[in-house]
Write a protein that holds these residues in place. Structure first.
Motif, PDB file in Angstrom:
ATOM      1  N   ARG A   6       0.822  -1.211   0.000  1.00  0.00           N
ATOM      2  CA  ARG A   6       0.000   0.000   0.000  1.00  0.00           C
ATOM      3  C   ARG A   6       0.857   1.263   0.000  1.00  0.00           C
ATOM      4  N   VAL A   7       1.944   1.245   0.770  1.00  0.00           N
ATOM      5  CA  VAL A   7       2.841   2.397   0.824  1.00  0.00           C
ATOM      6  C   VAL A   7       3.518   2.605  -0.529  1.00  0.00           C
ATOM      7  N   LEU A   8       3.982   1.509  -1.136  1.00  0.00           N
ATOM      8  CA  LEU A   8       4.603   1.619  -2.461  1.00  0.00           C
ATOM      9  C   LEU A   8       3.596   2.120  -3.490  1.00  0.00           C
ATOM     10  N   GLY A   9       2.393   1.599  -3.429  1.00  0.00           N
ATOM     11  CA  GLY A   9       1.346   2.053  -4.354  1.00  0.00           C
ATOM     12  C   GLY A   9       1.083   3.536  -4.200  1.00  0.00           C
ATOM     13  N   ALA A  10       1.033   4.007  -2.959  1.00  0.00           N
ATOM     14  CA  ALA A  10       0.807   5.433  -2.710  1.00  0.00           C
ATOM     15  C   ALA A  10       1.984   6.266  -3.218  1.00  0.00           C
ATOM     16  N   ALA A  11       3.201   5.779  -3.025  1.00  0.00           N
ATOM     17  CA  ALA A  11       4.386   6.507  -3.495  1.00  0.00           C
ATOM     18  C   ALA A  11       4.375   6.628  -5.014  1.00  0.00           C
ATOM     19  N   PHE A  12       4.015   5.548  -5.689  1.00  0.00           N
ATOM     20  CA  PHE A  12       4.012   5.588  -7.149  1.00  0.00           C
ATOM     21  C   PHE A  12       2.838   6.412  -7.689  1.00  0.00           C
ATOM     22  N   ARG A  13       1.726   6.437  -6.964  1.00  0.00           N
ATOM     23  CA  ARG A  13       0.613   7.314  -7.353  1.00  0.00           C
ATOM     24  C   ARG A  13       1.016   8.787  -7.173  1.00  0.00           C
ATOM     25  N   ALA A  63       8.884   5.499 -12.798  1.00  0.00           N
ATOM     26  CA  ALA A  63       8.435   4.435 -11.890  1.00  0.00           C
ATOM     27  C   ALA A  63       7.018   3.952 -12.203  1.00  0.00           C
ATOM     28  N   PRO A  64       6.037   4.859 -12.352  1.00  0.00           N
ATOM     29  CA  PRO A  64       4.690   4.371 -12.685  1.00  0.00           C
ATOM     30  C   PRO A  64       4.645   3.640 -14.021  1.00  0.00           C
ATOM     31  N   THR A  65       5.460   4.084 -14.969  1.00  0.00           N
ATOM     32  CA  THR A  65       5.495   3.422 -16.274  1.00  0.00           C
ATOM     33  C   THR A  65       6.077   2.015 -16.146  1.00  0.00           C
ATOM     34  N   LEU A  66       7.115   1.862 -15.331  1.00  0.00           N
ATOM     35  CA  LEU A  66       7.692   0.528 -15.102  1.00  0.00           C
ATOM     36  C   LEU A  66       6.660  -0.393 -14.474  1.00  0.00           C
ATOM     37  N   ARG A  67       5.969   0.111 -13.473  1.00  0.00           N
ATOM     38  CA  ARG A  67       4.947  -0.705 -12.794  1.00  0.00           C
ATOM     39  C   ARG A  67       3.822  -1.108 -13.725  1.00  0.00           C
ATOM     40  N   LEU A  99      21.030  -0.993  -9.921  1.00  0.00           N
ATOM     41  CA  LEU A  99      22.322  -0.392  -9.559  1.00  0.00           C
ATOM     42  C   LEU A  99      22.528   0.935 -10.286  1.00  0.00           C
ATOM     43  N   GLY A 100      22.190   0.965 -11.574  1.00  0.00           N
ATOM     44  CA  GLY A 100      22.321   2.206 -12.335  1.00  0.00           C
ATOM     45  C   GLY A 100      21.411   3.299 -11.810  1.00  0.00           C
ATOM     46  N   ALA A 101      20.178   2.937 -11.483  1.00  0.00           N
ATOM     47  CA  ALA A 101      19.223   3.925 -10.976  1.00  0.00           C
ATOM     48  C   ALA A 101      19.634   4.438  -9.598  1.00  0.00           C
ATOM     49  N   LEU A 102      20.158   3.552  -8.757  1.00  0.00           N
ATOM     50  CA  LEU A 102      20.628   3.982  -7.435  1.00  0.00           C
ATOM     51  C   LEU A 102      21.799   4.951  -7.559  1.00  0.00           C
ATOM     52  N   TYR A 103      22.737   4.616  -8.444  1.00  0.00           N
ATOM     53  CA  TYR A 103      23.884   5.491  -8.652  1.00  0.00           C
ATOM     54  C   TYR A 103      23.438   6.853  -9.191  1.00  0.00           C
ATOM     55  N   GLY A 140      12.293  11.633  -9.039  1.00  0.00           N
ATOM     56  CA  GLY A 140      11.880  10.670 -10.055  1.00  0.00           C
ATOM     57  C   GLY A 140      12.829   9.490 -10.144  1.00  0.00           C
ATOM     58  N   LEU A 141      14.133   9.754 -10.087  1.00  0.00           N
ATOM     59  CA  LEU A 141      15.116   8.673 -10.117  1.00  0.00           C
ATOM     60  C   LEU A 141      15.003   7.794  -8.871  1.00  0.00           C
ATOM     61  N   SER A 142      14.718   8.405  -7.734  1.00  0.00           N
ATOM     62  CA  SER A 142      14.553   7.633  -6.497  1.00  0.00           C
ATOM     63  C   SER A 142      13.330   6.725  -6.575  1.00  0.00           C
ATOM     64  N   PHE A 143      12.234   7.262  -7.082  1.00  0.00           N
ATOM     65  CA  PHE A 143      11.034   6.438  -7.281  1.00  0.00           C
ATOM     66  C   PHE A 143      11.303   5.307  -8.262  1.00  0.00           C
ATOM     67  N   PHE A 144      12.061   5.600  -9.324  1.00  0.00           N
ATOM     68  CA  PHE A 144      12.385   4.583 -10.324  1.00  0.00           C
ATOM     69  C   PHE A 144      13.229   3.465  -9.704  1.00  0.00           C
ATOM     70  N   ALA A 145      14.218   3.834  -8.885  1.00  0.00           N
ATOM     71  CA  ALA A 145      15.039   2.833  -8.207  1.00  0.00           C
ATOM     72  C   ALA A 145      14.166   1.977  -7.294  1.00  0.00           C
ATOM     73  N   LEU A 146      13.228   2.589  -6.611  1.00  0.00           N
ATOM     74  CA  LEU A 146      12.315   1.860  -5.737  1.00  0.00           C
ATOM     75  C   LEU A 146      11.440   0.892  -6.538  1.00  0.00           C
TER      76      LEU A 146
END
Length: 161
Positions: A6-13, A63-67, A99-103, A140-146
């Motif tokens: 639920r928390v991840l869903g809220a973050a991506f929303r 991140a939302p696009t990946l999901r 790893l790339g997204a985290l960096y 955005g990069l942080s959300f993508f890494a998540l």
């Protein structure tokens, strides 16, 4: 559904909502520029702030696009692989992407801090602090890494979808 899901869903929303706001902002800036031309007014740094918002929209939408499964994948190759090799290839690609997204995320947050510390301003007519648009990219990069981490863990656990 667990609390973490639920928390991840809220973050991506939230990322989706912020990306949509960026799109709306771009529309309003362009509209103001068009109306301004008819009225003989200049919208200062319109192209610059629209460019910043475009970058924010793209990065916040990762991140939302990946999901949603909207990123380009090499489905043709993956379909031809046996199940174990396919899972290994997906785990490897998600792991390397993570790893790339985290960096990239870490470097972007460092850049935001540096811009804030030195008081960097956009070079246009509008003295916009650069840390502001940069923070949308870092977020955005942080959300993508998540999202990549979530997809990687789900793959390792064998959870579909």
């Amino acid at each position: 559904m667990s609390l973490l899901e639920r928390v991840l869903g809220a973050a991506f929303r939230l990322a989706e909502f912020l990306a949509a706001l960026m799109g709306l902002f771009i529309l309003l800036v362009i509209l103001a520029q068009v109306v301004g031309r008819y009225l003989g007014l200049v919208v200062p740094s319109a192209l610059e702030v629209a460019g910043f918002a475009t970058a924010g929209l793209i990065f916040l939408g990762l991140a939302p696009t990946l999901r949603a499964g909207g990123h380009i994948r090499v489905g043709l190759l993956l379909k031809r692989l046996p199940p174990k090799a396919r899972r290994l290839a997906e785990a490897l690609s998600l792991g390397l992407g993570l790893l790339g997204a985290l960096y990239a995320s870490l470097q972007m947050w460092l850049r935001v801090g540096e811009s804030y510390r030195y008081g960097d301003l956009a070079p246009g007519l509008l003295p916009l602090p650069l840390w502001l648009p940069q923070s949308f990219l870092a977020l955005g990069l942080s959300f993508f890494a998540l999202a990549l981490l979530e997809a990687w863990v789900r793959l390792l656990k064998g959870v579909e979808g």
